[in-house]
Write a protein that holds these residues in place. Structure first.
Motif, PDB file in Angstrom:
ATOM      1  N   ALA A   1       0.832  -1.211   0.000  1.00  0.00           N
ATOM      2  CA  ALA A   1       0.000   0.000   0.000  1.00  0.00           C
ATOM      3  C   ALA A   1       0.861   1.254   0.000  1.00  0.00           C
ATOM      4  N   LEU A   2       2.079   1.158   0.513  1.00  0.00           N
ATOM      5  CA  LEU A   2       2.953   2.331   0.633  1.00  0.00           C
ATOM      6  C   LEU A   2       4.043   2.379  -0.430  1.00  0.00           C
ATOM      7  N   ARG A   3       4.005   1.505  -1.410  1.00  0.00           N
ATOM      8  CA  ARG A   3       5.122   1.411  -2.352  1.00  0.00           C
ATOM      9  C   ARG A   3       5.284   2.638  -3.235  1.00  0.00           C
ATOM     10  N   GLY A   4       4.407   3.612  -3.092  1.00  0.00           N
ATOM     11  CA  GLY A   4       4.572   4.875  -3.828  1.00  0.00           C
ATOM     12  C   GLY A   4       5.791   5.645  -3.368  1.00  0.00           C
ATOM     13  N   THR A   5       6.222   5.420  -2.147  1.00  0.00           N
ATOM     14  CA  THR A   5       7.435   6.079  -1.662  1.00  0.00           C
ATOM     15  C   THR A   5       8.628   5.179  -1.968  1.00  0.00           C
ATOM     16  N   PRO A   6       9.756   5.755  -2.384  1.00  0.00           N
ATOM     17  CA  PRO A   6      10.911   4.936  -2.767  1.00  0.00           C
ATOM     18  C   PRO A   6      11.435   4.063  -1.615  1.00  0.00           C
ATOM     19  N   ARG A   7      11.437   4.584  -0.404  1.00  0.00           N
ATOM     20  CA  ARG A   7      11.948   3.825   0.738  1.00  0.00           C
ATOM     21  C   ARG A   7      11.081   2.593   1.014  1.00  0.00           C
ATOM     22  N   ALA A   8       9.751   2.782   0.911  1.00  0.00           N
ATOM     23  CA  ALA A   8       8.841   1.655   1.136  1.00  0.00           C
ATOM     24  C   ALA A   8       8.964   0.633   0.007  1.00  0.00           C
ATOM     25  N   ALA A   9       9.158   1.092  -1.230  1.00  0.00           N
ATOM     26  CA  ALA A   9       9.305   0.170  -2.358  1.00  0.00           C
ATOM     27  C   ALA A   9      10.569  -0.675  -2.191  1.00  0.00           C
ATOM     28  N   ALA A  10      11.669  -0.051  -1.756  1.00  0.00           N
ATOM     29  CA  ALA A  10      12.911  -0.799  -1.551  1.00  0.00           C
ATOM     30  C   ALA A  10      12.753  -1.808  -0.415  1.00  0.00           C
ATOM     31  N   LEU A  11      12.073  -1.397   0.633  1.00  0.00           N
ATOM     32  CA  LEU A  11      11.852  -2.295   1.769  1.00  0.00           C
ATOM     33  C   LEU A  11      10.920  -3.440   1.377  1.00  0.00           C
TER      34      LEU A  11
END
Length: 193
Positions: free
Chosen positions: A95-105
């Motif tokens: 749900a949060l993958r719009g932010t780069p940090r969340a996508a990497a995590l």
């Protein structure tokens, strides 16, 4: 886990004794027991810290998206402590993958989760292979038993079954026919008799 200089000396003596068995002095035994207690306490403390971290992570996950920065930081700490991301973590990160940090995590967590699932499946298949029943061997008749001297067939009777096999009973043997009750004699015959 970090050992003090004294604890390292005790550990070195214990390892040397394990490699070259020799009688220990009472002081060495007491030092080894104290070191074992310290290690046990450190393990218990690590378990308590991990439980606290996971509870905190769940609270932050429930407060998403407002707690995004704190959640991502806590998740990284939990992963460093050996946490395997669950379904809730993966769903929150998707749900949060719009932010780069969340996508990497998310990418990191998916790799860890896939590795964990493969390891569990391998353990289950190993346990299943060990507990699977062996194929059943065909039972054969042994010489000297009841089948050693089969009954001789009578010309009109049934043939004896091959050794090791039971004959199949006839339905009339399993379910004998019902006998009909005999009706009482008529009253005239009773009076005459």
């Amino acid at each position: 886990m970090v050992f003090s200089a004294d604890e390292l000396r005790v550990l070195r003596r214990a390892l040397a004794t394990a490699l070259n068995p020799a009688p220990l002095q009472d002081e060495d035994v007491r030092d080894c027991l104290r070191l074992a207690e310290s290690v046990d306490e450190a393990v218990r403390e690590a378990d308590r810290l991990r439980a606290f971290l996971l509870a905190d992570l769940a609270r932050y996950r429930d407060a998403l998206p407002g707690s995004l920065a704190g959640y991502l930081e806590l998740l990284q700490d939990a992963l460093a402590a050996g946490h395997e991301p669950g379904v809730d973590d993966l769903a929150a990160l998707r749900a949060l993958r719009g932010t780069p940090r969340a996508a990497a995590l998310l990418a990191r967590c998916q790799v860890i989760a896939e590795r964990s699932v493969r390891a569990r499946l391998a353990r289950v298949s190993q346990v299943g292979a060990r507990t699977a029943p062996a194929p059943r061997a065909r039972l054969l008749a042994l010489p000297g038993g009841r089948a050693a001297d089969p009954p001789k067939p009578t010309p009109s009777g049934p043939k004896p079954p091959p050794p090791g096999e039971r004959p199949v009973p006839k339905p009339s043997e399993v379910f004998p026919p019902r006998r009909r009750p005999v009706p009482p004699p008529p009253p005239e015959e009773r009076a005459a008799g």
